[in-house]
Motif scaffolding. Structure first.
Motif, mmCIF file in Angstrom:
data_model
loop_
_atom_site.group_PDB
_atom_site.id
_atom_site.type_symbol
_atom_site.label_atom_id
_atom_site.label_comp_id
_atom_site.label_asym_id
_atom_site.label_seq_id
_atom_site.Cartn_x
_atom_site.Cartn_y
_atom_site.Cartn_z
ATOM 1 N N ARG A 2 0.851 -1.182 0.000
ATOM 2 C CA ARG A 2 0.000 0.000 0.000
ATOM 3 C C ARG A 2 0.894 1.242 0.000
ATOM 4 O O ARG A 2 1.854 1.313 0.763
ATOM 5 C CB ARG A 2 -0.892 0.008 1.232
ATOM 6 C CG ARG A 2 -1.816 1.198 1.270
ATOM 7 C CD ARG A 2 -2.904 1.022 2.326
ATOM 8 N NE ARG A 2 -3.801 2.159 2.205
ATOM 9 C CZ ARG A 2 -4.063 3.012 3.167
ATOM 10 N NH1 ARG A 2 -3.536 2.818 4.357
ATOM 11 N NH2 ARG A 2 -4.862 4.018 2.981
ATOM 12 N N ILE A 3 0.568 2.198 -0.863
ATOM 13 C CA ILE A 3 1.317 3.443 -0.937
ATOM 14 C C ILE A 3 0.335 4.587 -0.738
ATOM 15 O O ILE A 3 -0.662 4.688 -1.445
ATOM 16 C CB ILE A 3 2.014 3.612 -2.301
ATOM 17 C CG1 ILE A 3 2.890 2.412 -2.612
ATOM 18 C CG2 ILE A 3 2.822 4.908 -2.319
ATOM 19 C CD1 ILE A 3 3.335 2.336 -4.061
ATOM 20 N N GLU A 4 0.626 5.425 0.225
ATOM 21 C CA GLU A 4 -0.199 6.598 0.508
ATOM 22 C C GLU A 4 0.650 7.839 0.245
ATOM 23 O O GLU A 4 1.792 7.910 0.689
ATOM 24 C CB GLU A 4 -0.652 6.570 1.967
ATOM 25 C CG GLU A 4 -1.453 7.756 2.397
ATOM 26 C CD GLU A 4 -1.766 7.720 3.886
ATOM 27 O OE1 GLU A 4 -2.461 8.631 4.342
ATOM 28 O OE2 GLU A 4 -1.303 6.797 4.599
ATOM 29 N N THR A 5 0.101 8.776 -0.499
ATOM 30 C CA THR A 5 0.814 10.028 -0.739
ATOM 31 C C THR A 5 0.034 11.161 -0.094
ATOM 32 O O THR A 5 -1.189 11.220 -0.187
ATOM 33 C CB THR A 5 0.985 10.315 -2.245
ATOM 34 O OG1 THR A 5 -0.301 10.351 -2.859
ATOM 35 C CG2 THR A 5 1.844 9.265 -2.904
ATOM 36 N N ILE A 6 0.760 12.032 0.567
ATOM 37 C CA ILE A 6 0.161 13.193 1.221
ATOM 38 C C ILE A 6 0.885 14.421 0.712
ATOM 39 O O ILE A 6 2.099 14.562 0.898
ATOM 40 C CB ILE A 6 0.270 13.096 2.758
ATOM 41 C CG1 ILE A 6 -0.342 11.778 3.241
ATOM 42 C CG2 ILE A 6 -0.401 14.300 3.409
ATOM 43 C CD1 ILE A 6 -0.002 11.429 4.665
ATOM 44 N N ARG A 7 0.128 15.280 0.065
ATOM 45 C CA ARG A 7 0.707 16.481 -0.533
ATOM 46 C C ARG A 7 0.648 17.631 0.464
ATOM 47 O O ARG A 7 -0.415 18.010 0.938
ATOM 48 C CB ARG A 7 -0.081 16.837 -1.786
ATOM 49 C CG ARG A 7 0.483 17.993 -2.547
ATOM 50 C CD ARG A 7 -0.347 18.222 -3.796
ATOM 51 N NE ARG A 7 0.295 19.184 -4.662
ATOM 52 C CZ ARG A 7 -0.092 19.429 -5.897
ATOM 53 N NH1 ARG A 7 -1.114 18.775 -6.404
ATOM 54 N NH2 ARG A 7 0.536 20.313 -6.627
ATOM 55 N N HIS A 8 1.813 18.172 0.771
ATOM 56 C CA HIS A 8 1.927 19.365 1.596
ATOM 57 C C HIS A 8 2.445 20.483 0.694
ATOM 58 O O HIS A 8 2.880 20.227 -0.426
ATOM 59 C CB HIS A 8 2.886 19.132 2.765
ATOM 60 C CG HIS A 8 2.388 18.101 3.734
ATOM 61 N ND1 HIS A 8 1.532 18.393 4.754
ATOM 62 C CD2 HIS A 8 2.638 16.767 3.809
ATOM 63 C CE1 HIS A 8 1.261 17.284 5.438
ATOM 64 N NE2 HIS A 8 1.919 16.287 4.884
ATOM 65 N N VAL A 9 2.413 21.697 1.160
ATOM 66 C CA VAL A 9 2.853 22.816 0.332
ATOM 67 C C VAL A 9 4.322 22.679 -0.052
ATOM 68 O O VAL A 9 4.695 22.914 -1.198
ATOM 69 C CB VAL A 9 2.602 24.162 1.053
ATOM 70 C CG1 VAL A 9 3.188 25.316 0.265
ATOM 71 C CG2 VAL A 9 1.115 24.362 1.287
#
Length: 136
Positions: A2-9
């Motif tokens: 499982r790959i989770e991506t979280i975009r921050h500024v």
């Protein structure tokens, strides 16, 4: 896997869990390419603490990202909460000297954000000062 991506500024967090084998490496590399331009640099924060199994594919994933950063001349790789085994693998492959290590995702995101804001403020101050001196 499982790959989770979280975009921050100012950074992108990539959290992987499960088993990272050859098939997972292909998916993970494609995921990195998909998020590459989400942040300037880019700044990629890898949280690999929940991987149950990984083979040399973890080196392939990090190596691919490092090679692309070298080709483009910018970027950072930050590994958060590495296991003792992963540290050993990074040390044996001489990748440890090319990544940054941190203890938590939250602290890392806060640190990267503060660094970016400080750099932007300094650049703005230099620009404003230059503008004042250039006026007749």
């Amino acid at each position: 896997m499982r790959i989770e991506t979280i975009r921050h500024v100012h950074c992108t967090v990539l959290r992987a869990s499960g088993d990272l084998d050859h098939a997972g490496r292909v998916r993970f590399s494609a995921c990195i390419n998909a998020v590459w331009d989400w942040t300037q640099g880019p700044v990629l924060v890898f949280d690999l603490a929940d991987l149950h199994f990984y083979d040399s594919s973890v080196i392939g994933v990090l190596g691919m990202a490092m090679q692309r950063m070298e080709e483009e001349g910018s970027g950072r790789i930050i590994v958060v909460r590495p296991s003792a085994h992963l540290l050993s693998v990074l040390r044996l492959t001489d990748l440890l000297s090319r990544v940054e290590l941190r203890g938590s995702v939250e602290d890392t995101v806060a640190e990267v954000t503060l660094q970016a804001r400080t750099a932007a403020a300094a650049a703005h101050g230099v620009w404003a000062a230059a503008g004042r001196y250039q006026r007749p």
